[in-house]
Write a protein that holds these residues in place. Structure first.
Motif, short mmCIF file in Angstrom:
data_model
loop_
_atom_site.label_atom_id
_atom_site.label_comp_id
_atom_site.label_asym_id
_atom_site.label_seq_id
_atom_site.Cartn_x
_atom_site.Cartn_y
_atom_site.Cartn_z
N ASN A 100 22.39 8.82 91.25
CA ASN A 100 22.10 7.57 92.23
C ASN A 100 22.85 6.33 91.43
OD1 ASN A 100 20.86 9.24 93.85
ND2 ASN A 100 18.58 8.58 92.98
N ILE A 101 22.54 6.12 90.18
CA ILE A 101 23.06 4.95 89.59
C ILE A 101 24.57 4.92 89.62
CG2 ILE A 101 23.31 3.61 87.46
CD1 ILE A 101 20.28 4.60 86.80
N TYR A 102 25.25 6.13 89.57
CA TYR A 102 26.69 6.02 89.84
C TYR A 102 26.93 5.69 91.23
CZ TYR A 102 31.42 7.79 89.65
OH TYR A 102 32.91 7.90 89.65
N GLY A 103 26.17 6.13 92.05
CA GLY A 103 26.48 5.79 93.41
C GLY A 103 26.25 4.19 93.76
N GLU A 104 25.27 3.59 93.01
CA GLU A 104 24.98 2.21 93.41
C GLU A 104 25.92 1.32 92.59
OE1 GLU A 104 19.85 2.76 93.42
OE2 GLU A 104 20.81 2.86 91.52
N MET A 105 26.39 1.71 91.61
CA MET A 105 27.47 0.91 91.06
C MET A 105 28.58 0.94 91.81
SD MET A 105 26.32 -0.36 88.22
CE MET A 105 24.69 -0.55 89.17
N LEU A 106 29.06 2.09 92.35
CA LEU A 106 30.06 2.08 93.16
C LEU A 106 30.02 1.36 94.36
CD1 LEU A 106 31.10 6.03 93.05
CD2 LEU A 106 32.54 4.18 91.80
N ASP A 107 28.81 1.42 94.98
CA ASP A 107 28.58 0.46 96.00
C ASP A 107 28.75 -1.02 95.84
OD1 ASP A 107 27.62 0.11 98.73
OD2 ASP A 107 25.60 -0.54 97.95
#
Length: 437
Positions: free
Chosen positions: A195-202
């Motif tokens: 989730n955090i990886y996705g949020e950082m990419l976003d």
């Protein structure tokens, strides 16, 4: 099924809200504009009788389930938003059913991560957010709570002296057990990593991430921080019998992390003169409870640590080393803390919580004393802080956009979230943040 509100609503105006309409169709007069994180559900904030509530539309099954879980977490003193009630039996005037709603109390002085990380804030801020999230996840796991959807989006952050304190917002996917297995904890950690990886990419795709921040490294770091803290709190330690002092050192380290130790399990390792020591960590908030007991101030953990340090300095400065601690605490409260808070003009006091205000005054005193080459004293520091820093901190309308839609898109201004005159970066004085579930 008739309209039904279940819970502990203290405001009769809650039942008078237009529950026969979906949240998206409520008149604007009911809403207050506050920054909120991304949610798969419709979330709105309403102000009634001076209190702000977060309302989330969700199915009746999940509204009841999440309300019950949040009540259980409150009973366990876990950091989470406070549930108020859930509403079922909602229908339009023509009888068409509408999803149920979960009502939680708005968490003051808290912000979603996008409001904290937007723009060009320093990477140090992200480090402090990760520390806060790791502590939150460990605390939840120690209580037996399996989150199932750990992410920055499902978390709120409040300033806590120079750090942050994290609160769970969304318990929709959670489960509460007597204890968690290693597999359950590892699954939660893996979900957090993804989730955090996705949020950082976003954030990176939206140009909202500092260029020095690597999304993959951030996602990996939360896992490492969690594991280091969990090991410190729970792993066995093997010591020689002559090294009994290491037990005291372990307890002090845990206290510094903000956790209390109820008891230690000690057994002899078979065939050796060594002992196996396992601490039983019962609760976080070591400094909070001590400050509350001494002064009645109920603050965040790092704020409590800072105030207790100032109390110790006060004891030395006043020559009270041998005086009873409770007496010293009372004198500090009436001679230092309360005069500082009361010296701030009434119209500016809503910008910061009193404990955070006092912490920032102490920081400002240090900076100004360094410039002057002498200690300028607390009274002068308060005046200087109000004139140079506090008056320039934006009020709620400056931090919070004008409509709920703008709030969701923009979060809060970078200027509102950064420090002044080189002082430590901290969240601005928004009177209220977001408490969406």
């Amino acid at each position: 099924m008739p309209l039904q509100m279940t819970g502990a609503p203290s405001d009769p105006d809650l039942i008078r809200l237009p529950w026969d309409l979906p949240l998206e169709e409520w008149p604007e007069r009911h809403f207050v504009a506050l920054p909120r994180g991304i949610s798969r559900h419709v979330v709105r904030f309403v102000r009634l009788s001076g209190h702000v509530y977060a309302i989330k539309e969700i199915s009746a099954r999940y509204a009841k389930r999440e309300y019950t879980l949040l009540r259980d977490l409150a009973r366990l003193d876990a950091p989470a938003v406070e549930p108020v009630a859930y509403v079922t039996g909602r229908t339009r005037a023509n009888g068409e059913p509408i999803d149920a709603a979960l009502i939680t109390r708005h968490l003051q002085f808290a912000l979603p991560y996008r409001a904290v990380l937007s723009g060009s804030l320093r990477p140090d801020t992200l480090t402090r957010l990760l520390d806060a999230l790791a502590v939150l996840l460990v605390r939840l796991h120690l209580t037996g709570f399996f989150w199932g959807d750990c992410s920055l989006s499902n978390t709120l952050f409040r300033r806590d002296a120079g750090a942050f304190a994290a609160y769970l917002v969304d318990a929709e996917t959670g489960e509460l057990y007597p204890t968690l297995t290693r597999g359950q904890r590892e699954h939660d950690i893996e979900v957090a990593h993804v989730n955090i990886y996705g949020e950082m990419l976003d954030l990176e795709a939206g140009g909202m991430l500092h260029p020095s921040i690597d999304p993959e490294a951030v996602a990996h770091e939360i896992v490492e921080r969690y594991r280091r803290l969990w090991d410190e709190l729970t792993e066995d330690e093997i010591i020689e019998e002559v090294e009994w002092h290491r037990i005291d050192e372990r307890i002090r380290r845990l206290n510094q992390l903000g956790f209390d130790v109820a008891e230690m399990m000690i057994r002899r390792k078979a065939g050796t003169a060594r002992l196996i020591v396992r601490p039983k960590v019962v609760d976080a908030g070591h400094h909070q409870r001590r400050l509350l007991r001494l002064t009645g101030l109920d603050v965040e953990e790092n704020q409590a640590r800072r105030l207790l340090n100032d109390l110790d300095s006060f004891r030395v400065a006043k020559g009270l080393r041998h005086e009873d601690e409770a007496i010293v605490a009372h004198r500090w409260l009436v001679e230092a803390f309360e005069p500082t808070v009361n010296a701030v003009p009434p119209e500016l006091r809503g910008k910061l919580e009193p404990a955070q205000l006092y912490h920032e005054v102490l920081d400002h005193r240090w900076f100004e004393s360094e410039k002057a080459g002498r200690d300028i004293g607390l009274e002068a520091a308060v005046r200087s802080y109000v004139e140079k820093v506090l008056v320039h901190k934006p009020d709620e309308q400056a931090v919070l956009p004008g409509t709920p839609e703008e709030a969701a898109l923009t979060g809060a201004d970078d200027e509102a979230l950064s420090g002044t005159d080189g002082e430590e970066e901290a969240l601005s004085g928004a009177g209220e943040g977001t408490g969406a579930a």
